[in-house]
Design an enzyme around this catalytic site. Structure first.
Site, short mmCIF file in Angstrom:
data_model
loop_
_atom_site.label_atom_id
_atom_site.label_comp_id
_atom_site.label_asym_id
_atom_site.label_seq_id
_atom_site.Cartn_x
_atom_site.Cartn_y
_atom_site.Cartn_z
N ASP A 245 -8.74 -8.91 -0.99
CA ASP A 245 -8.08 -7.62 -1.26
C ASP A 245 -7.50 -7.68 -2.67
O ASP A 245 -6.28 -7.73 -2.86
CB ASP A 245 -6.98 -7.37 -0.22
CG ASP A 245 -6.40 -5.95 -0.32
OD1 ASP A 245 -6.92 -5.16 -1.14
OD2 ASP A 245 -5.44 -5.66 0.40
N GLN B 173 0.84 -1.20 0.00
CA GLN B 173 0.00 0.00 0.00
C GLN B 173 0.88 1.25 0.00
O GLN B 173 1.93 1.28 0.65
CB GLN B 173 -0.91 0.01 1.22
CG GLN B 173 -1.95 -1.11 1.23
CD GLN B 173 -3.08 -0.87 0.24
OE1 GLN B 173 -3.09 0.11 -0.50
NE2 GLN B 173 -4.05 -1.77 0.23
N GLU C 123 -1.87 -16.41 -2.80
CA GLU C 123 -1.19 -15.33 -3.53
C GLU C 123 -0.51 -15.92 -4.76
O GLU C 123 0.06 -17.02 -4.70
CB GLU C 123 -0.17 -14.64 -2.63
CG GLU C 123 0.74 -13.65 -3.32
CD GLU C 123 0.00 -12.52 -4.00
OE1 GLU C 123 0.33 -12.23 -5.17
OE2 GLU C 123 -0.91 -11.93 -3.38
N ASN D 160 0.01 -8.45 4.68
CA ASN D 160 -0.50 -7.20 5.26
C ASN D 160 -1.72 -7.44 6.14
O ASN D 160 -1.87 -6.81 7.20
CB ASN D 160 -0.84 -6.22 4.13
CG ASN D 160 -1.20 -4.83 4.62
OD1 ASN D 160 -0.48 -4.24 5.42
ND2 ASN D 160 -2.32 -4.31 4.15
N CYS E 159 -10.10 -0.98 -4.07
CA CYS E 159 -9.60 0.34 -4.42
C CYS E 159 -10.33 0.91 -5.63
O CYS E 159 -9.91 1.93 -6.18
CB CYS E 159 -8.09 0.31 -4.66
SG CYS E 159 -7.58 -0.79 -6.00
#
Length: 428
Positions: free
Chosen positions: A359, A262, A312, A296, A385
């Site tokens: 996310d 981020q 991931e 995170n 986002c």
């Protein structure tokens, strides 16, 4: 409307901000997106581009200024496309972002839900721990708004001070190179060892002699501590390229600077606290963290007793996550693979999770929502986002889930981007 063509000058009244760099106006029934305008202004504009049902225009003169207009702190704000909302007062930026999130949820997802006020960033300038620059020849900068015209920068008002200090050194490095540099990213390291890591994208091979230049340049710098260069099929690194992010009051999460993190570390702490709070009691419960990066969100959830499985795709992020999990008092399981394929297989196996945390990148989680519906966790926490892709995915999720909370966080002051955390609860 025949008179509203490219090159024409017209006078319009703006209303509000679009999800983008433009204020919205109408001219004889045509929607006009005006760059450089604020809501509630009367402006003379020059039409830049005309489409069938809308047009794009730039401000020529302000006939009546809006009360929310401010003088931008950066002298490049009128030309650089990096932060197109600098001319708006910060409180109004937050109000516009809240309205945009609410409108996207209503229009795309058909959801009429109370959106919490956007929580402000602790810093509105000097907040970015990473910036991305374009390179053309020996020139380094950002593209101008709505174009590919490079605007050279020697100072960035949004960048952390160490990155700003490193800009002249980066320009010297590019000037010395024979290799064709296309992009430069600068990442502040944070943690006990301060400094900046420079990540460069090279077109073609690394030119003979540039490796020597890299070593000498890094040794002579008092700010830059690491350099990573990559091109198609190759990569090289010099110095220290690892960086830290403090996600809460516990030890930091480490990541490689060339990977994702981020951009706003102080707002990220707020983001982590929000996810943990909305996830609820997680001790001894199974939590799936999709698009998990270096940890995170997985790290703070695991510290609170959750049995976290993190998924991931990036090899670099997985290596960092494995190191972080191994060093933690309570670690988590990491699965490397494409998130869509991994979750599809989990749904086929009927794997059970109490909470799923998403996310995803700006493109959203469209490829996994069906798998989540099949797994039917009690709670889904979606971190987004992009309000448009968030609304698209929530439209599907709401067939089985109720939106219990929508909490935007301003990770990106002076831009139209906004981070939103949503809690979805499984309906009976």
């Amino acid at each position: 409307m025949e008179g509203c063509q490219a090159g024409d000058r017209i006078i319009v009244e703006t209303r509000d901000m679009a999800y983008g760099p433009h204020a919205v106006a109408r001219y004889e029934g045509l929607v006009v997106f005006v760059r450089g305008a604020a809501p509630g202004e009367c402006v003379e504009v020059r039409v830049r581009e005309r489409k069938r049902n809308h047009a794009f225009a730039d401000v020529v003169a302000i006939r009546r200024a809006s009360e929310v207009r401010r003088v931008a702190a950066c002298p490049l704000s009128g030309s650089c496309g990096g932060c197109p909302w600098q001319h708006l007062g910060y409180a109004h930026q937050l109000a516009e972002k809240r309205r945009i999130v609410s409108e996207q949820l209503q229009r795309v997802a058909g959801v009429d839900v109370v959106v919490s006020p956007v929580r402000p960033s602790p810093r509105v300038y000097g907040y970015r721990r990473r910036i991305k620059l374009r390179v053309e020849g020996k020139r380094v900068g950002y593209y101008a708004g709505g174009s590919h015209d490079l605007v050279e920068v020697g100072h960035c008002a949004l960048a952390e001070s160490e990155i700003d200090r490193c800009l002249p050194a980066v320009r010297r490095l590019v000037d010395q190179f024979s290799s064709n540099v296309r992009r430069i990213e600068m990442v502040a390291r944070h943690g006990a060892e301060r400094g900046v890591v420079v990540v460069g994208e090279i077109e073609g091979a690394l030119a003979p002699g540039d490796e020597t230049i890299c070593r000498g340049w890094l040794e002579s710098s008092d700010v830059c501590t690491g350099l990573f260069l990559r091109g198609r099929g190759w990569q090289r690194r010099w110095g220290q390229t690892r960086a830290d992010v403090e996600v809460d009051d516990e030890p930091a999460v480490h990541f490689e600077a060339m990977g994702f993190s981020q951009v706003n570390p102080l707002a990220n702490r707020d983001l982590v606290r929000t996810v943990v709070r909305l996830a609820g009691e997680v001790a001894e419960r199974r939590v799936l963290d999709a698009y998990s990066g270096a940890g995170n969100l997985a790290a703070p959830l695991a510290r609170r007793g959750a049995q976290v499985v993190a998924v991931e795709q990036s090899a670099e992020a997985c290596e960092s996550a494995e190191a972080n999990a191994a060093a933690a008092a309570r670690g988590w399981t990491i699965i490397r693979g494409r998130v869509e394929k991994v979750l599809f297989a989990m749904a086929d196996r009927q794997d059970v999770f109490d909470v799923v945390v998403l996310d995803p990148p700006r493109s959203g989680a469209q490829g996994v929502v069906e798998s989540i519906l099949r797994m039917a966790p009690r709670v889904v926490i979606y971190v987004s986002c992009d309000p448009a892709t968030l609304a698209r995915d929530l439209k599907v999720l709401q067939t089985r889930y109720r939106l219990a909370a929508v909490e935007p966080i301003d990770m990106f002051p002076h831009t139209y981007h906004v981070e939103t955390v949503v809690r979805c609860e499984l309906t009976p």
